[in-house]
Design a protein around this motif. Structure first.
Motif, short mmCIF file in Angstrom:
data_model
loop_
_atom_site.label_atom_id
_atom_site.label_comp_id
_atom_site.label_asym_id
_atom_site.label_seq_id
_atom_site.Cartn_x
_atom_site.Cartn_y
_atom_site.Cartn_z
N ALA A 132 -13.36 -3.68 -6.43
CA ALA A 132 -12.27 -4.53 -6.45
C ALA A 132 -11.54 -4.19 -5.09
CB ALA A 132 -11.60 -4.26 -7.93
N GLY A 133 -11.35 -5.28 -4.56
CA GLY A 133 -10.23 -5.30 -3.41
C GLY A 133 -10.72 -4.63 -2.19
N SER A 134 -12.17 -4.34 -2.13
CA SER A 134 -12.66 -3.80 -0.77
C SER A 134 -14.30 -4.11 -0.73
CB SER A 134 -12.35 -2.60 -0.56
OG SER A 134 -12.90 -1.90 0.53
N CYS A 187 -18.97 1.00 -9.16
CA CYS A 187 -18.18 2.04 -9.08
C CYS A 187 -17.14 2.03 -10.41
CB CYS A 187 -17.28 2.29 -8.01
SG CYS A 187 -16.59 3.94 -7.65
N HIS A 188 -16.64 0.89 -10.56
CA HIS A 188 -15.79 0.60 -11.51
C HIS A 188 -16.22 1.08 -12.96
CE1 HIS A 188 -12.00 -1.16 -10.06
NE2 HIS A 188 -12.77 -1.48 -9.04
N LEU A 189 -17.59 0.68 -13.22
CA LEU A 189 -18.20 1.02 -14.29
C LEU A 189 -18.31 2.61 -14.66
CD1 LEU A 189 -19.60 -0.47 -17.04
CD2 LEU A 189 -21.93 -0.38 -15.56
N LEU A 190 -18.71 3.13 -13.44
CA LEU A 190 -18.58 4.51 -13.70
C LEU A 190 -17.45 5.19 -13.93
CD1 LEU A 190 -20.37 7.02 -13.15
CD2 LEU A 190 -19.50 7.01 -10.65
N MET A 191 -16.54 4.86 -13.36
CA MET A 191 -14.98 5.59 -13.40
C MET A 191 -14.59 4.94 -14.90
SD MET A 191 -14.56 7.08 -10.65
CE MET A 191 -12.92 7.54 -10.94
N TRP A 216 -8.44 3.39 -3.82
CA TRP A 216 -8.11 3.96 -4.83
C TRP A 216 -6.92 4.00 -5.73
CZ3 TRP A 216 -12.15 5.97 -7.18
CH2 TRP A 216 -13.28 6.48 -6.62
N THR A 217 -5.82 3.63 -4.91
CA THR A 217 -4.47 3.55 -5.55
C THR A 217 -4.27 2.29 -6.35
OG1 THR A 217 -3.54 2.87 -3.35
CG2 THR A 217 -3.55 5.33 -3.85
N GLU A 218 -4.79 1.19 -5.43
CA GLU A 218 -4.57 -0.17 -6.15
C GLU A 218 -5.20 -0.76 -6.99
OE1 GLU A 218 -3.83 -2.90 -2.87
OE2 GLU A 218 -2.17 -1.92 -2.27
N SER A 219 -6.95 -0.48 -6.74
CA SER A 219 -7.87 -0.70 -7.48
C SER A 219 -8.24 0.14 -8.87
CB SER A 219 -9.12 -1.20 -6.76
OG SER A 219 -8.89 -2.29 -5.84
N PHE A 220 -8.06 1.53 -8.52
CA PHE A 220 -8.42 2.38 -9.59
C PHE A 220 -7.29 3.17 -10.24
CE2 PHE A 220 -12.27 1.63 -6.89
CZ PHE A 220 -13.29 1.66 -7.74
N GLY A 221 -6.42 2.80 -9.98
CA GLY A 221 -5.09 3.14 -10.55
C GLY A 221 -4.75 4.79 -10.08
#
Length: 488
Positions: free
Chosen positions: A5-7, A412-416, A443-448
């Motif tokens: 997401a975003g990259s 990666c979103h699913l894993l996280m 990491w800061t914007e897409s993964f919180g």
């Protein structure tokens, strides 16, 4: 290492030499006992560092198209790591010349029994059935189910190559070959870990004795920042006394045996199995061990979340070999995602050390507590991460990567998401990881995640743990929402 997401790139994290634990320990004792000694020791350390700088570890994500600026570094990556080839267990066996491409496979109830189903190994690591079902390609588990195998059976034990070797025997051959190749690596021990007497002096240590908190002539430990008076830490390797220091197998904190005994724990000898310091650590350890080898369905059909690690307990060789095969798959995924990283101290592959739980008396190089987490599709690992949980306070994810063919698909979103759910059930407070500069925003914007301040309290709160990081990376953290414990 992933940026769904975003990259368009892969979010990258990696490990490096821990400085925070040593800094925290120095500050605490210097304020109480040895301020002047600490200043002198720090000045000497800086002088030595400027005269002969230590080799550093730098993370280099592997470019998909072979960036010419990274040709020299990328040359270290084994040629077997082909981004276009699926990372199935059969693909790994073919690359090691243990199973030949187009080899015939058959499913049999017994070694000498008739073949129930037959197929051939495809070049991309699947089994093409020859039973008239349209030549469909199956994974190992799917082919066994197609032949009527039970879910409780080990598929690798029922599949046989043309020369009558079972797939399980092929995995044992792979494991034995890897063990011979890495004979110098310490074998993971099933028992509790205790601190041993050091025989050589390397670097500088603390300023006061770790036993009596007093100054004087010290014996420097080459395995950690601790120092001791002569006689304060002298147990032989086979002795287990009040002065022995034992590590918790989950949070990895150090405890004197005398302190444990004074709290009512009758610890008479070194435990043969893992030793846990509290009920919380025991619950986390048992929960993680119970998930090893299991496939947990995700919100996306056909994708599962899995967790596994190198076994510490004696078990059937065939089962250990199957586990080893999965770790090889994970290791190959990380090799596809990163240029090979050589640890200066040991001259070994850092990714291999972490995935296979290499142990060391040097605390920053002891990877005994790591697990591998991943997203699996059709028997292939497509996203892999390395996880270490320090009790209920903090967990770290120093390496995470997705195969090139599956990027920009939300893997990666699913894993996280699944990892954070698991950590919430375990009661872990936060997750930390090191991010390379070009992916810090992802990491800061897409993964919180949030970047941790260099001099603030964030790092001091986790300084007692050996958190891995790389030179030039930014440590990030994210607080985990605690979830209700799952019903059993």
């Amino acid at each position: 290492m992933e940026a769904d997401a975003g990259s368009d790139e892969e979010c990258s994290t990696a490990a490096g030499p821990p400085c925070a634990p040593r800094t925290k320990k120095r500050r605490r004792v210097s304020a109480l006992y040895a301020g002047d000694a600490l200043k002198k020791s720090t000045a000497t350390k800086k002088k030595k560092a400027s005269a002969s700088p230590a080799a550093s570890r730098v993370l280099l994500p592997r470019p998909k198209d072979g960036d010419k600026t990274q040709v020299a570094a990328a040359a270290l990556v084994p040629s077997s790591c082909q981004p276009s080839r699926p990372r199935t267990i059969l693909a790994v066996l073919m690359e090691k010349n243990i199973v030949r491409p187009t080899a015939k496979l058959s499913y049999r109830r017994t070694t000498r029994g008739p073949a129930v189903k037959q197929g051939t190994v495809t070049g991309d690591g699947y089994i093409r059935c020859l039973c008239g079902c349209g030549g469909r390609a199956f994974t190992v588990a799917e082919f066994a189910a197609h032949a009527g195998g039970k879910a409780t059976e080990r598929a690798s034990a029922q599949l046989f190559v043309g020369d009558r070797r079972s797939l399980s025997q092929c995995l044992v051959q792979l494991m034995r070959a890897d063990v011979r190749k890495n004979r110098s690596s310490p074998t993971p021990s099933p028992g509790a870990r205790v601190k041993r007497k050091c025989t050589t002096e390397q670097g500088d240590g603390d300023c006061v004795c770790s036993v009596c908190a007093d100054g004087g002539e010290m014996l420097l430990c080459d395995c950690c920042p601790s120092v001791f008076h002569h006689g304060e830490f002298e147990p032989a390797p086979d002795e287990f006394t009040d002065k022995t220091v034992i590590y918790c197998d989950q949070c990895e904190r150090e405890y004197h045996v005398n302190c444990i005994r004074s709290k009512g724990d009758q610890l008479e000898c070194c435990p043969e199995g893992p030793w846990l310091c509290s009920q919380k650590c025991s619950n986390i350890f048992q929960r993680l061990q119970g998930l090893v080898g299991r496939s947990i369905p995700t919100s996306v059909e056909g994708l599962s979340f899995t967790l596994f690690r190198s076994s510490k307990l004696p078990e059937e060789e065939a089962m250990a070999a199957e586990e080893h095969g999965k770790l090889r798959m994970a290791f190959d995924v990380l090799h596809e995602c990163f240029v090979t990283l050589i640890e200066p101290q040991t001259q070994s592959d850092l990714s291999h050390d972490i995935v296979f739980n290499r142990e060391s008396w040097l605390r920053r190089l002891n990877f005994r507590g790591f697990y591998v987490v991943g997203i699996e599709k059709d028997g292939e690992l497509i996203t892999v991460g390395t996880l270490r949980v320090y009790g209920d306070k903090v967990a770290e994810l120093p390496l995470v990567g997705t195969r090139f063919a599956h990027r920009r698909q939300g893997m990666c979103h699913l894993l996280m998401n699944n990892l954070e759910k698991l950590l919430g059930e375990l009661g872990v407070e936060r997750l930390v990881l090191p991010a390379v500069p070009e992916l810090l925003q992802t990491w800061t914007e897409s993964f919180g995640f949030q970047a941790m301040s260099q001099s603030g309290s964030d790092k001091l709160e986790i300084a007692e743990h050996t958190i891995l990081c790389f030179q030039g990376t930014t440590m990030c953290h994210k607080f985990i929402n605690k979830a209700a414990a799952p019903q059993r």
